[in-house]
Design a protein around this motif. Structure first.
Motif, mmCIF file in Angstrom:
data_model
loop_
_atom_site.group_PDB
_atom_site.id
_atom_site.type_symbol
_atom_site.label_atom_id
_atom_site.label_comp_id
_atom_site.label_asym_id
_atom_site.label_seq_id
_atom_site.Cartn_x
_atom_site.Cartn_y
_atom_site.Cartn_z
ATOM 1 N N LEU A 282 -32.697 40.811 33.974
ATOM 2 C CA LEU A 282 -32.817 42.251 34.178
ATOM 3 C C LEU A 282 -31.488 42.888 34.564
ATOM 4 C CD1 LEU A 282 -36.212 42.342 36.098
ATOM 5 C CD2 LEU A 282 -35.797 42.611 33.639
ATOM 6 N N ASP A 283 -30.508 42.054 34.897
ATOM 7 C CA ASP A 283 -29.164 42.534 35.243
ATOM 8 C C ASP A 283 -28.146 41.443 34.916
ATOM 9 O OD1 ASP A 283 -27.105 44.113 36.223
ATOM 10 O OD2 ASP A 283 -27.419 43.482 38.308
ATOM 11 N N PRO A 284 -27.976 41.128 33.621
ATOM 12 C CA PRO A 284 -27.103 40.012 33.249
ATOM 13 C C PRO A 284 -25.630 40.329 33.510
ATOM 14 C CG PRO A 284 -27.843 41.192 31.300
ATOM 15 C CD PRO A 284 -28.592 41.776 32.458
ATOM 16 N N PRO A 285 -24.828 39.297 33.711
ATOM 17 C CA PRO A 285 -23.392 39.517 33.931
ATOM 18 C C PRO A 285 -22.778 40.308 32.769
ATOM 19 C CG PRO A 285 -23.980 37.256 34.441
ATOM 20 C CD PRO A 285 -25.183 37.872 33.795
ATOM 21 N N PRO A 286 -22.035 41.350 33.053
ATOM 22 C CA PRO A 286 -21.489 42.183 31.968
ATOM 23 C C PRO A 286 -20.561 41.425 31.032
ATOM 24 C CG PRO A 286 -20.562 42.808 34.106
ATOM 25 C CD PRO A 286 -21.694 41.888 34.386
ATOM 26 N N GLN A 287 -19.910 40.378 31.528
ATOM 27 C CA GLN A 287 -18.984 39.623 30.687
ATOM 28 C C GLN A 287 -19.703 38.809 29.617
ATOM 29 O OE1 GLN A 287 -19.451 39.157 33.938
ATOM 30 N NE2 GLN A 287 -19.343 37.000 34.547
ATOM 31 N N TRP A 288 -21.011 38.670 29.726
ATOM 32 C CA TRP A 288 -21.777 37.949 28.710
ATOM 33 C C TRP A 288 -22.109 38.815 27.500
ATOM 34 C CZ3 TRP A 288 -26.047 34.911 31.868
ATOM 35 C CH2 TRP A 288 -25.425 33.883 32.575
ATOM 36 N N ARG A 289 -21.971 40.095 27.620
ATOM 37 C CA ARG A 289 -22.366 41.002 26.544
ATOM 38 C C ARG A 289 -21.575 40.697 25.269
ATOM 39 N NH1 ARG A 289 -25.091 45.954 26.653
ATOM 40 N NH2 ARG A 289 -24.724 47.256 24.805
ATOM 41 N N GLY A 290 -22.288 40.458 24.182
ATOM 42 C CA GLY A 290 -21.647 40.170 22.901
ATOM 43 C C GLY A 290 -20.876 38.873 22.877
ATOM 44 N N GLY A 291 -21.249 37.918 23.752
ATOM 45 C CA GLY A 291 -20.407 36.740 23.902
ATOM 46 C C GLY A 291 -20.918 35.456 23.285
ATOM 47 N N PHE A 292 -22.093 35.480 22.612
ATOM 48 C CA PHE A 292 -22.689 34.211 22.193
ATOM 49 C C PHE A 292 -23.128 34.240 20.721
ATOM 50 C CE2 PHE A 292 -23.184 34.707 26.722
ATOM 51 C CZ PHE A 292 -22.721 33.488 27.202
ATOM 52 N N ASP A 293 -22.749 33.160 20.028
ATOM 53 C CA ASP A 293 -23.096 33.043 18.613
ATOM 54 C C ASP A 293 -24.571 32.740 18.411
ATOM 55 O OD1 ASP A 293 -20.261 33.136 17.533
ATOM 56 O OD2 ASP A 293 -20.118 31.441 18.903
ATOM 57 N N LEU A 294 -25.195 32.140 19.414
ATOM 58 C CA LEU A 294 -26.632 31.898 19.398
ATOM 59 C C LEU A 294 -27.190 32.206 20.773
ATOM 60 C CD1 LEU A 294 -29.300 30.794 18.174
ATOM 61 C CD2 LEU A 294 -28.584 28.521 18.954
ATOM 62 N N VAL A 295 -28.185 33.065 20.812
ATOM 63 C CA VAL A 295 -28.924 33.328 22.041
ATOM 64 C C VAL A 295 -30.356 32.861 21.813
ATOM 65 C CG1 VAL A 295 -29.816 35.087 23.617
ATOM 66 C CG2 VAL A 295 -27.477 35.272 22.731
ATOM 67 N N CYS A 296 -30.834 31.990 22.691
ATOM 68 C CA CYS A 296 -32.181 31.436 22.571
ATOM 69 C C CYS A 296 -33.053 31.954 23.708
ATOM 70 C CB CYS A 296 -32.127 29.915 22.594
ATOM 71 S SG CYS A 296 -33.757 29.137 22.466
ATOM 72 N N GLU A 297 -34.037 32.742 23.362
ATOM 73 C CA GLU A 297 -35.030 33.232 24.323
ATOM 74 C C GLU A 297 -36.338 32.505 24.016
ATOM 75 O OE1 GLU A 297 -36.227 34.626 26.884
ATOM 76 O OE2 GLU A 297 -38.232 34.850 26.119
ATOM 77 N N SER A 298 -36.620 31.499 24.823
ATOM 78 C CA SER A 298 -37.774 30.636 24.571
ATOM 79 C C SER A 298 -38.776 30.733 25.711
ATOM 80 C CB SER A 298 -37.318 29.178 24.385
ATOM 81 O OG SER A 298 -38.422 28.327 24.209
ATOM 82 N N ASN A 299 -39.866 31.446 25.467
ATOM 83 C CA ASN A 299 -41.010 31.469 26.387
ATOM 84 C C ASN A 299 -40.684 32.028 27.761
ATOM 85 O OD1 ASN A 299 -42.515 30.056 24.339
ATOM 86 N ND2 ASN A 299 -41.496 28.185 25.017
ATOM 87 N N ASN A 300 -39.656 32.872 27.843
ATOM 88 C CA ASN A 300 -39.255 33.420 29.129
ATOM 89 C C ASN A 300 -39.832 34.816 29.345
ATOM 90 O OD1 ASN A 300 -37.477 33.231 31.574
ATOM 91 N ND2 ASN A 300 -36.520 34.991 30.607
ATOM 92 N N VAL A 301 -39.621 35.699 28.369
ATOM 93 C CA VAL A 301 -40.106 37.068 28.495
ATOM 94 C C VAL A 301 -41.624 37.115 28.611
ATOM 95 C CG1 VAL A 301 -40.313 39.255 27.234
ATOM 96 C CG2 VAL A 301 -38.092 38.134 27.423
ATOM 97 N N GLN A 302 -42.302 36.172 27.984
ATOM 98 C CA GLN A 302 -43.773 36.160 28.031
ATOM 99 C C GLN A 302 -44.310 35.918 29.441
ATOM 100 O OE1 GLN A 302 -44.632 32.848 25.383
ATOM 101 N NE2 GLN A 302 -45.049 31.509 27.115
ATOM 102 N N ALA A 303 -43.460 35.469 30.343
ATOM 103 C CA ALA A 303 -43.871 35.239 31.723
ATOM 104 C C ALA A 303 -43.663 36.472 32.596
ATOM 105 C CB ALA A 303 -43.090 34.066 32.312
#
Length: 221
Positions: free
Chosen positions: A118-139
């Motif tokens: 809900l408040d990710p580190p700003p330096q991570w923005r646009g920083g990853f070639d693959l982002v995996c969201e696995s079964n997290n938001v559903q919780a």
């Protein structure tokens, strides 16, 4: 007849939500599990089946690329992606989960971090070639869920991929978590700059009433 036991996830989430803290139950669950008084249902020794199948079918290689695992828990998916060659960062809101993941994988190249979707580190923005969201938001319940979804896509680098894995809503309400995602919620991951590549609703081979999303999105390069 003895009433069935309430799952630890349901028990702790209900108490946390009643206290106005929709994410606090994650730390409580991992802390109680460490003390032997609760069970983490996703604490298994293998990566997500849908992630492993996707990587196999797409012949994914991580050499020279960065990956981010959202809500990494105890590290099963993060270690899998690192094994594919990705320079992998994995985060969880639970400090106990992150500490346990590090203890379980003492020689791991994965960078484990405590962070809040809900408040990710700003330096991570646009920083990853693959982002995996696995079964997290559903919780997460509404309205926190919408905020979480909106923060996932911006973490993908130009030309990168977002992979979303989640339970699919079937119209049969159950006490969560998890609270399965609707197709509209899956589509909402496509924030500006992200385009759906494919969205699959997969039926469980053993139980046709169980359905799961596997959705792939691509960032403009």
């Amino acid at each position: 007849m003895t009433e069935p036991a309430v799952p630890d996830t349901t028990r702790l989430a209900a108490a946390s939500l009643a206290a106005g803290d929709p994410t606090g139950w994650f730390e409580q669950l991992y802390a109680e599990a460490g003390a032997g008084t609760a069970h983490v249902p996703w604490d298994v020794p293998r990566p997500s089946k849908l992630l492993a199948e996707w990587a196999r079918d797409a012949a994914v290689t991580g050499a020279g690329r960065r990956a981010l695992v959202v809500g990494c828990g105890l590290g099963r998916d993060a270690e899998f992606l690192a094994g594919l060659g990705f320079t992998t960062t994995a985060f969880d809101i639970s400090a106990t989960a992150v500490r346990t993941a590090r203890e379980r994988h003492p020689d791991s190249p994965v960078e484990y971090a405590v962070a809040d979707l809900l408040d990710p580190p700003p330096q991570w923005r646009g920083g990853f070639d693959l982002v995996c969201e696995s079964n997290n938001v559903q919780a997460l319940p509404q309205p926190v869920r919408d905020r979480a979804i909106a923060h996932v896509g911006p973490l993908v680098a130009p030309g990168g991929t977002l992979l979303v894995l989640a339970a699919a809503a079937t119209g049969t309400g159950t006490a969560g978590p998890p609270w399965p995602l609707t197709r509209a919620e899956i589509d909402a991951f496509a924030v500006p700059g992200l385009t759906p590549v494919r969205v699959d609703e997969l039926v469980d081979a053993d139980d046709p009433l169980i359905r799961r999303w596997r959705a792939e999105f691509r960032a403009a390069g």
